[in-house]
Each structure stands twice: as C-alpha cells, then as structure tokens.
Design an enzyme around this catalytic site. Structure first.
Site, PDB file in Angstrom:
ATOM      1  N   LYS A 170      -0.285  22.767  20.200  1.00  0.00           N
ATOM      2  CA  LYS A 170       0.021  21.765  19.174  1.00  0.00           C
ATOM      3  C   LYS A 170      -0.941  20.572  19.198  1.00  0.00           C
ATOM      4  O   LYS A 170      -1.196  19.959  18.164  1.00  0.00           O
ATOM      5  CB  LYS A 170       1.453  21.264  19.346  1.00  0.00           C
ATOM      6  N   GLU A 189       7.636  16.153  12.212  1.00  0.00           N
ATOM      7  CA  GLU A 189       8.876  16.861  12.492  1.00  0.00           C
ATOM      8  C   GLU A 189       8.691  17.580  13.819  1.00  0.00           C
ATOM      9  O   GLU A 189       7.559  17.865  14.231  1.00  0.00           O
ATOM     10  CB  GLU A 189       9.158  17.890  11.388  1.00  0.00           C
ATOM     11  N   SER A 224       0.585  30.421  23.975  1.00  0.00           N
ATOM     12  CA  SER A 224       0.488  29.191  23.180  1.00  0.00           C
ATOM     13  C   SER A 224       1.042  27.953  23.870  1.00  0.00           C
ATOM     14  O   SER A 224       0.669  26.840  23.553  1.00  0.00           O
ATOM     15  CB  SER A 224       1.184  29.390  21.841  1.00  0.00           C
TER      16      SER A 224
END
Lengths: 266, 388
Positions: free
Chosen positions: B84, B106, B370
C-alpha cells in the site's frame, strides 16, 4: 406537454413569485403506508411535485439524514419493485402532481434499465434523477428514458463552468436540478451565496426551469432563491427530520402539513 | 487518458466531483510523464519505503509442495508492512503538486490507512482516515498506529460498517472538500483516473519482479499469482507482464464457502458502485451485499475495472480460496520459511501451492506476498480458538 412542463407553465402563468415546492420523500421510510400518507399530506399542503426517492444501500450523494432514512426503509423491506408499485398506488389515490423518481444508477441497472423505466412510466412517474450519472456517462440512460417517455433531469453544481451548464441543460429534461452546495444532501442554516450565483448564471444560459436542492430547509431559503430566479425548491432532509423527531405519525403529518404550507405559501 | 477498460470503469459520480476528478486526471497526466516527479517518487520508494523488495526463492515451501519453484515477491518487507505504501507515496506527491493541504483515505484492514497516515506525516499534511466500525474493532492495533502517525480516524457507522461504507464516506468528504483535499484511494478501483493511476504506482512490483526473475532463472516465470480485493497488488504485479505469455492467476476470497467476496468467480453481477462499472456482489434488487472473508483486505463487494476486463478477455484466470485454505497457507509459510504472511496474501500462497503441486519442477511461480501478517496474528488466534 409533459406533466412537469405543465406544472412550471401553470406557475409561470399565475405569476406566483414563490418557487414551486417540490419535496423529496424516501419511499418506505419507515413504511409504505406512511409514504403514501406523507405524499398526500404534502400535496394537499401545496407541494407542486414529488421527488420520489427509491432507496439504495450506498447513497454517496446523501448526507446522514437521507442515509438513515434509506437504511430504515431497506430494513423494513422496501424494494425497487415495491417503490414503483407505491407510485402506482399514489396515482390511484388521486395524486396528480408530477412524480420524479430519484435513485442511484445501480438500482436502475440491476433491475434491467429498459424494463425498470417502463415500469416507472406505467406506474405514473414523469421524470428521473440519478445523482451518480453525470452527462459523460448518461448517453445510454438518456436514450432509454426518452424511449420510455421519462424525462431525465440532470444536475448542475456551483463549480460548473458556464459552458458545462449549457451542455448539461441541453441534455436535461423537465427542469435543471441546481445543487446548492459543494457537498452532499442535508439541512443547512443558510443558502450559500454560490447557490444564488449558480441560479443566476443558469437562468441566463437556459430556458429550462431551475429547481434548487441540497440544504434547503426554510421558507427564507425559498424566498432568497426566488429572488435569484429559482423556479422550484427541493426539500428532503428537513422533512425526514420533522417526522423522525415527531412523537407519532399523526403529529408528524400535522407538522409536515404546516411546514409544507409555509414553504409553498398555500 | 482512457476512462474505460472495455465496458468497465467510467466516472459514475455526482456532478460536483467531475471537475475535481478532471483536475486530478490533468495533474496525473502531466506528472506521470515528468522525469523530476518520477525521480522523486523513486527516491521515496527506495529511501523511505525500502525498495526494491527481494524476489525470494522459497526453497522449503517449494520442496514441501513438491513441484514448480515458488518465488515470493516480498512486498511484506516494505515500510508499514504492505504494498500500500507504493501508491500512498505516489498519490501524496501528486497531491502536493496539486497544492492540496489535506489527505483523506478509506481503509478496511487498516494497511492502507497506516500507509496513508505515514505518507501524510512524512510530508506534513493533515490526514483523516475513514474506517468502518466493524473494522475499527477487529483491527484495533492499526487504529492506534494511524493515530500515532498523526491521523484522525473517523469511525463509519453507516451500512455494513466495513470497507465499502468507508469508501462511501470518503467520497462524500471529497465531494464537499475537494478544493483543499485529495482523496488518496487505496486500490485500483473507483472512478477514473484512480484505477489507472493506482495501477501505475503499483506497477513497480511487476517491473522489479520481471527483472529479478530473469536474473534468477534466466527467463520469464510460468505463473504469476496474487490476491484480489480491490485489486491493486495484483494489477501491480500483472501489468508489466501483460505483453508476455505468463499465466496469471488472481485469487479472490472464497470465505466460508457460503459467505464470500468472490465477485469474478462467484455470483457477481455487472453493476455500478463507487464511481465505476464493474462486477459487484449485490442482491436481486441491486442492493450491495455484505461480503465475508477472514481477511479484512479482501472483504469488498466490488472489484477494480481492469480486472473485470482481464477476466472477460481471459487474460487472467480468477479463482477463489476458502478461509480455511488461506489459514493453512498462513501456517505453512510461517513454519516452513519463517515468514508470517498477511491473511490477504495467504490466499495467493494457498493457490500457488495448488499450482506448484501439479506443475513440473522446472517451472517457476511468482507469488505476490503483498503484506506481512503481524496485523493478523491476534485475529488468527481468535479464529482458531484462542489458545497460545
């Protein structure tokens, strides 16, 4: 002429300076029966048209009041098909003012756009407002609305440049919905100066009637907007607030009747 | 810039946001081609986030599966614990160029919220994160992390009180405040230009992996495997390989079998949510359904529009993995390699193990790891009965 066109034309002829009062109701909050009585009360107290909300689970253009109303309605079992049936019931009970359905695109799309628009028309709806379909995405829906005989009302906002207002107006049916604020629905204390500016700009750019919504909750708001040239005002959250704060249904309807009369001048 | 991927994507947002998205698209079009901007982005990816991440040959895991070689792209080693941060840095640099003072985001599991809060702290910007009440409760450590990083966390109590409702509230905030605020959307979804922009910022994953596998194996891999929530880590890995013949597999959350978040492999239907036309989980009336996954990051009713297109084109194969299979992979990778994967990434690992078992030993699989599983250890312990 369409029912919406006739409504604005009749107002123009009477020379009434007060903008047409066009309240929003959230169908099924908290029950279908209440919605029927609410609409009848509004109409008998001077509403010129009804913006008829069909609830969606994820209403991104709505503030907390309408979000909560939509959630209550869905929890009580309201569906798009029942909402359409409610419009038909209103017509059967003699409600003659224009009814403009308002919902989000997914509701229309998921229920089969053509089929859904046809059912709206058959039930007696005149127009449609879809706040998450800007003109760039509206081609298909506009075409199908035209085929079904439903007027698709487009929205303009204070941050629209003049050229864009003209483009939006050119593809709007019935009237232009002027969003008074940069933001979402919900009652506010004052009419923003940008709303008055938007109405004045739009009046110069189009001959379509202009109805102003988002944040409108008082007769003073309607008066200020009338001076700027608004033809109609849309009030949603304030009506929901009135009935959710009332002790019972009867008291709610009495308060709403008084409020509607103060807004419409009836 | 293209607004659609085939029939998927678009800009289904209130009129107020059209100029704001136009401004964002123009800024992105300009800076994505600006060498100084790209250099600055690379600088922070390297020196702040910790790129490049290793492409690690998981030898014991490979032996355990007994077939094709399994390589792990170690996005879990990045600062804040997941891929991210790549997108958060890219977008915050863009927001700065656009003169925005305030960042909103969000978050579901909290990984994107933490990455955004960190990037906002790094650049001295005000930051507010929307997070559903259910997620605030199940991911409490991440809420505290965001607060430590200086962000304000707004608990969302509407709807199902999860990720989709957090996106709704972030969009509402953006609609009211776009003049000074940038909405730092965390996945390759939402209205144009987000799916394209987020994909581009995440493509660093695939670009690195491509060079690394050629160095390690002397050739391209046979398979790429990544989990798909909104779809940013997977599109980041896949995109730089789209011109190859590599087989690509996107792994959705199969939940407990009955309740799931499988949009492409389950009973998803074409619809419109959060500004995009894509596949959604909805009821027969078009109301968005509540989804279920053991991993909060895959617990989302929609999927990025480019994935919908890759699915339609059959360029990427989409599969689903059950909660129980993901949990088994979570344990296996932890015990075999000493790497605790995020539950989201565990879905990809679980499917890679299935492929590896039936593929020949000379084939190679790249799995996008990830995120790391630190955030999940308490959750897994609770799910499995609580014993230490």
């Amino acid at each position: 002429m369409s029912r919406i066109g006739e409504m604005f034309e009749a107002k123009r002829k009477t020379g009434n300076a007060k903008p047409s009062f066009m309240p929003y109701v959230c169908c099924g909050d908290p029950s279908q029966e209440f919605t029927l009585r609410l609409v009848e009360t509004l109409v008998s107290s001077g509403a010129s048209a009804i913006e008829f909300g069909i609830p969606f689970s994820d209403p991104i253009a709505d503030g907390k009041t309408i979000q909560a109303a939509s959630a209550r309605s869905l929890a009580a079992g309201m569906t798009p098909a029942k909402a359409v049936e409610t419009i038909a019931l209103l017509r059967r009970r003699g409600v003659g003012v224009p009814i403009i359905a308002m919902t989000y695109y997914n509701i229309i799309f998921a229920n089969g756009t053509e089929k859904f628009l046809k059912s709206l028309k058959a039930a007696g709806a005149d127009g449609l407002i879809v706040p998450d379909v800007p003109i760039e995405e509206s081609g298909e829906l506009r075409k199908k609305c035209a085929q079904a005989g439903i007027e698709m009302v487009q929205l303009i906002t204070p941050n629209c440049p003049d050229a864009r207002i003209s483009r939006i107006a050119a593809s709007s049916g019935g009237f232009l919905y002027a969003v008074s604020v940069l933001g979402i629905t919900g009652a506010r204390d004052k009419v923003a100066p940008e709303a008055l500016d938007l109405v004045k700009r739009a009046k110069k750019l189009t001959s379509l009637p202009i109805a102003v919504g988002f944040g409108i909750s008082k007769p003073e708001h309607a008066n200020a907007l009338a001076q700027a040239g608004a033809d109609g005002v849309i009030v949603g959250s304030e009506i929901v607030n009135l009935y959710t704060n009332a002790k019972n249904g009867e008291e709610a309807l009495a308060e709403i009747a008084a409020f509607a009369k103060s807004m419409s001048g009836k | 810039m293209q607004r659609y991927f085939g029939k998927y994507g678009g800009q289904f947002v209130p009129e107020t946001l059209i100029p704001a998205l136009g401004e964002l698209e123009a800024a992105y079009a300009k800076y994505s081609k600006d060498a100084a901007f790209q250099k600055e982005f690379e600088y922070y990816l390297k020196n702040y986030a910790g790129r490049e991440t290793p492409l690690y040959f998981a030898e014991r895991l490979t032996k355990n599966a007994g077939g094709a070689k399994i390589y792990l792209k170690r996005e879990d080693l990045l600062h804040t614990g997941a891929h991210k941060i790549n997108n958060a840095i890219g977008q915050i640099l863009l927001a700065k160029k656009m003169g925005k003072k305030r960042i909103i985001a969000e978050t579901g599991a909290g990984q994107h919220g933490v990455a955004t809060a960190a990037a906002a702290a790094l650049f001295g910007m005000e930051c507010e994160v929307y997070m559903g009440k259910v997620d605030v409760e199940r991911q409490a450590p991440n809420v505290f992390r965001m607060k430590l990083l200086g962000a304000k966390v707004n608990t969302v109590v509407s709807g199902s009180q999860t990720l989709k409702d957090a996106v709704n509230d972030a969009l509402r905030d953006y609609t009211a405040n776009f003049k000074d605020t940038h909405y730092l959307l965390g996945s390759a979804l939402g209205p144009h230009p987000y799916p394209t922009m987020v994909r581009d910022f995440q493509s660093v994953i695939g670009k690195e992996a491509r060079a690394q596998i050629i160095e390690a194996e002397g050739r391209l891999p046979d398979y790429l495997v990544a989990c798909v929530g909104g779809g940013s880590n997977s599109i980041g890995l896949f995109y730089p390989f789209l011109d190859t013949k590599c087989k690509m597999v996107g792994v959705e959350a199969g939940g407990d079998g009955k309740r799931h978040a499988a949009r492409l492999t389950g009973d998803g239907r074409l619809g419109i949510l959060h500004g995009m036309m894509s596949y959604l989980l909805e009821d027969e009336n078009g109301q968005i359904k509540e989804t279920h996954s053991v991993s909060a990051g895959l617990d989302y009713a929609g999927v990025g529009p480019e994935h919908a297109k890759l699915h339609e084109d059959k360029r990427v194969q989409y599969v689903s993995i059950l909660d129980s299979e993901a949990l088994a992979a979570f344990h296996l990778l932890s015990s075999q390699e000493g790497i605790i994967p995020a539950l989201e990434s565990s879905h990809a690992v679980a499917h890679a193990l299935k492929i590896a078992k039936s593929a020949p030993k000379d084939e190679a699989i790249i799995v996008n790891l990830s995120g790391r599983g630190d955030k999940d250890v308490d959750h897994v312990r609770r799910v499995e009965g609580g014993a230490l």
